[in-house]
Design a protein around this motif. Structure first.
Motif, PDB file in Angstrom:
ATOM      1  N   GLU A 315      -0.678 -12.074  -5.494  1.00  0.00           N
ATOM      2  CA  GLU A 315      -0.736 -10.620  -5.288  1.00  0.00           C
ATOM      3  C   GLU A 315      -0.498 -10.241  -3.836  1.00  0.00           C
ATOM      4  O   GLU A 315       0.098  -9.199  -3.541  1.00  0.00           O
ATOM      5  N   THR A 319       1.879  -7.046  -1.652  1.00  0.00           N
ATOM      6  CA  THR A 319       0.956  -5.985  -1.253  1.00  0.00           C
ATOM      7  C   THR A 319       1.352  -5.338   0.064  1.00  0.00           C
ATOM      8  O   THR A 319       1.627  -6.028   1.052  1.00  0.00           O
ATOM      9  N   TYR A 321      -0.414  -3.732   2.737  1.00  0.00           N
ATOM     10  CA  TYR A 321      -1.808  -3.636   3.140  1.00  0.00           C
ATOM     11  C   TYR A 321      -2.140  -2.332   3.859  1.00  0.00           C
ATOM     12  O   TYR A 321      -3.204  -1.754   3.676  1.00  0.00           O
TER      13      TYR A 321
END
Length: 404
Positions: A315, A319, A321
């Motif tokens: 994941e 991502t 962030y």
């Protein structure tokens, strides 16, 4: 959406449509005068803007918003001055309206010219950053368009103040104040209503997180310029200047981690990983960056540092962030880096650090992104940095526009 809200949106649309016709006929000097007056108004209204912004910041903290998100909302004297300068820089740009892009004559005598014209009415739907209000207003005005703004509820007080200051100067320049309007109702149903106003809105531009962009693309009944999520990468090649690579990575990750052009993943050629990563990741950790590394990355460390490098997950690679977190992977070479970016990247901004011209060319040709860098930080993906004065967002699509 209630009948009252529907009538409210129709009123905004009707006013914007009428204003757009006047703007389309406005000459360059009038538009530039308006932009300079807007810059003056922003500077004069600094205290009002900061007071309004303080209320939004306090409310955001009360709601428990994270520090990175709160920072995106925050204005200060430096940012307000940057907004004012951005308005002036847009005024200094060439006027696109009426520009003849190309022209030709057919054998039958028909003369054809391709000429730039305004869209008409643009709706900009955005989150968090209040400077988008002035950027969108500046670019729309210079290009002869009326604009309807719908910012996030978390910056509503700031946006109301900004739009009041900016629109209030238009009349002094001989332009309709309704050329710049704000949807002041935070109810999300009004966004869906705005997206369906085919009679009044010619174009929608969303700017924000993946959820907002997806919602706009899926529900809009008017054309959309899709701005994109920024899962950006920096690849450090085996033939890179490692001191240069270190500076680029730190800038790309730390200078503003909440921005869409911040690097989220670092890819490093296995031949230089042992020389680059220990010192670089230790310095990043001292700056507050959480490191999530592949097995090869973690194996390079011993003692306490190894405990501080978390195991990366599948994941993590996909991502965005928007925080002080960096995923790190050691790769076998350029082709593996390219395949990783193709699989997980969002076609926003990608960078290679290398002194090998051939590898740089291979990277720029192989990577499909709005902006591809050689020996530069992904943080340069910005309308101001590109010389556009401002930006509405970073487009990752290919129809009509791409990039800032």
């Amino acid at each position: 959406m209630s009948p009252t809200q529907k009538n409210y949106l129709i009123s905004l649309g009707q006013k914007a449509r009428a204003a757009s016709r006047k703007l389309a006929a406005a000459n360059t000097s009038i538009k530039n005068r308006a932009l300079h007056l807007m810059a003056k108004s922003v500077r004069a209204g600094q205290d009002r803007i900061l007071s309004a912004n303080a209320l939004d910041i306090a409310a955001a903290r009360d709601k428990g918003l994270g520090q990175a998100l709160v920072k995106r909302l925050e204005l200060d004297q430096v940012k307000i001055e940057a907004m004012a300068r951005g308005l002036e820089e847009v005024a200094a740009l060439p006027d696109p309206v009426g520009e003849v892009v190309t022209g030709w004559r057919r054998p039958n005598g028909l003369e054809i010219n391709q000429i730039r014209v305004p869209f008409g009415v643009i709706a900009v739907i955005y989150e968090s950053r209040p400077n988008v209000s002035s950027d969108a207003a500046a670019l729309a005005l210079k290009a002869g368009n009326a604009v309807i703004l719908r910012g996030g509820s978390e910056t509503l007080t700031t946006n109301r103040t900004l739009v009041d200051l900016l629109s209030g100067t238009l009349a002094a320049a001989g332009l309709p104040a309704e050329a710049l309007q704000l949807v002041a109702d935070p109810d999300r149903h009004l966004v869906e209503g705005l997206l369906g106003m085919r009679d009044y809105v010619d174009l929608v531009i969303p700017r924000g997180g993946a959820g907002l962009i997806r919602m706009v693309v899926e529900k809009a009944r008017v054309p959309v310029i899709e701005t994109g999520v920024g899962n950006c990468h920096v690849y450090v090649d085996e033939r890179a200047d490692l001191n240069k690579a270190k500076r680029i990575v730190i800038n790309a990750k730390v200078s503003n981690p909440a921005a869409c052009n911040a690097a989220e993943t670092l890819l490093v050629h296995e031949a230089v990983a042992a020389r680059l990563l220990p010192d670089l990741l230790a310095e990043l950790r001292q700056m507050g960056v959480e490191i999530r590394g592949c097995d090869k990355t973690r194996s390079l460390f011993g003692g306490q540092l190894a405990d501080g490098v978390q195991a990366v997950t599948e994941e993590d690679w996909s991502t965005e962030y928007l925080d002080l977190i960096l995923a790190v992977k050691v790769v076998g070479g350029l082709e593996e880096a390219v395949e990783h970016i193709r699989r997980y990247g969002t076609r926003h901004s990608e960078a290679i650090v290398t002194d090998d011209y051939g590898r740089a060319r291979r990277f720029t040709e192989a990577i499909d992104a709005a902006v591809v860098y050689v020996n530069a930080s992904t943080r340069f993906t910005d309308g101001h940095e590109f010389g556009f004065g401002a930006e509405v967002g970073i487009s990752t699509q290919k129809l009509h526009v791409r990039g800032p």
